[in-house]
Design an enzyme around this catalytic site. Structure first.
Site, short mmCIF file in Angstrom:
data_model
loop_
_atom_site.label_atom_id
_atom_site.label_comp_id
_atom_site.label_asym_id
_atom_site.label_seq_id
_atom_site.Cartn_x
_atom_site.Cartn_y
_atom_site.Cartn_z
N LYS A 185 57.37 20.78 119.92
CA LYS A 185 57.50 20.84 121.38
C LYS A 185 56.30 20.18 122.07
CE LYS A 185 58.80 22.28 125.52
NZ LYS A 185 59.88 21.60 126.25
N LYS B 69 48.16 22.53 130.62
CA LYS B 69 48.07 23.55 129.56
C LYS B 69 48.63 23.02 128.24
CE LYS B 69 51.38 26.19 129.05
NZ LYS B 69 52.62 26.20 128.22
#
Length: 301
Positions: A174, A243
């Site tokens: 991911k 992030k």
């Protein structure tokens, strides 16, 4: 045999659609509210049960989804007296659908295993619209036995399920996926700024790039902000994007990988967040890069 009770922590943009599809597939669903009660109330109206706390949800559930903003939030719902480790039954499974730090995921999986709780990571590919219609992708890390247990639940909300190997592999993939997407965002933003400073219009840019082999699904949603000022086409915040790139930097460090391009992308996102624009969406990076070049946002010039 009755379907297992499914718990869901993190009913937000994605969770409301995933939860609705879990119910449609015939699984009992337990949810817990956090900040926004709207999605929880929608699911309760569709026959979900609301738990008063994470501890109560964990005690009632056999397969527990977590879909929160990042690893600190995952660790918070796993640990402590009110968390999953202390309250879930041995034999339960935790599925982390968040985009998490794989280094943290390995530690969380070990903590759960000590209590007889299995873990899978299944970060999501797609949009809230895909979540609503059950056509998300799921990049899954799990041992073979755990994957076999959770696959029927995954099929309730995903139509592209990729079992990539043991726990942690989904989160690694991911982050790499998001690196490619955010690389496209940074490249398009800078290319548009150079185009404009060179006297080319955004319409001319789109006329060429938007009809070439370089057009793809990401390009279409990203460009909707610049071309149409549609802020809902690609609702992924700069804070979350930054992030994710910090997590990928952590992964690269842990495996000894060299990542100069990824570092530049991370710094672009970090600069925009540091400028107080972290809640804006990724396509709006084009405005930030334009401003760095002394340009007004497209449409305001």
């Amino acid at each position: 045999m009755s379907n297992p009770v499914v718990g869901f922590i993190g009913i937000g943009y994605m969770g409301r659609g995933i939860g609705a599809n879990i119910l449609k597939a015939g699984f009992p669903l337990v949810v817990v509210a956090h900040r926004n009660r709207g999605p929880v109330e929608e699911l309760v109206a569709q026959s979900a049960t609301e738990a008063a706390s994470v501890a109560e949800l964990a005690a009632q559930s056999e397969i527990i989804h977590i879909c929160v903003s990042g690893s600190p939030q995952v660790e918070a719902v796993i640990s402590g007296e009110g968390g999953i480790v202390a309250n879930a039954k041995a034999g339960s499974v935790v599925i982390d659908c968040s985009t998490s730090d794989p280094v943290s995921t390995a530690h969380v999986a070990e903590t759960l295993a000590e209590k007889g709780i299995s873990m899978a990571d299944a970060p999501l590919g797609g949009t809230p619209a895909n979540a609503a219609d059950g056509t998300l992708g799921a990049m899954v890390g799990a041992d073979a036995e755990t994957f076999a247990r959770i696959e029927p639940v995954l099929r309730a909300w995903a139509n592209n399920i990729m079992h990539l190997g043991p726990v942690g592999m989904g989160h690694k993939m991911k982050l790499i996926n998001n690196f490619i997407a955010l690389g496209n965002a940074a490249l398009l933003s800078e290319a548009m700024a150079i185009s404009r400073k060179s006297g080319l219009s955004i319409e001319q840019f789109h006329q060429v790039i938007g009809t070439s082999r370089m057009r793809n699904g990401f390009y279409d949603t990203f460009m909707k902000w610049t071309l149409e000022h549609d802020e809902n086409a690609h609702r992924f915040s700069i804070t979350n994007a930054h992030k994710d790139m910090r997590y990928l930097s952590n992964l690269a460090t842990s495996v000894g990988a060299v990542n100069p391009v990824q570092s530049a992308i991370r710094n672009n996102l970090g600069a925009m967040e540091a400028a107080g624009q972290g809640e804006r969406y990724v396509p709006m990076l084009a405005d930030f890069i334009a401003a760095m070049n002394g340009l007004e946002p497209e449409g305001d010039a």
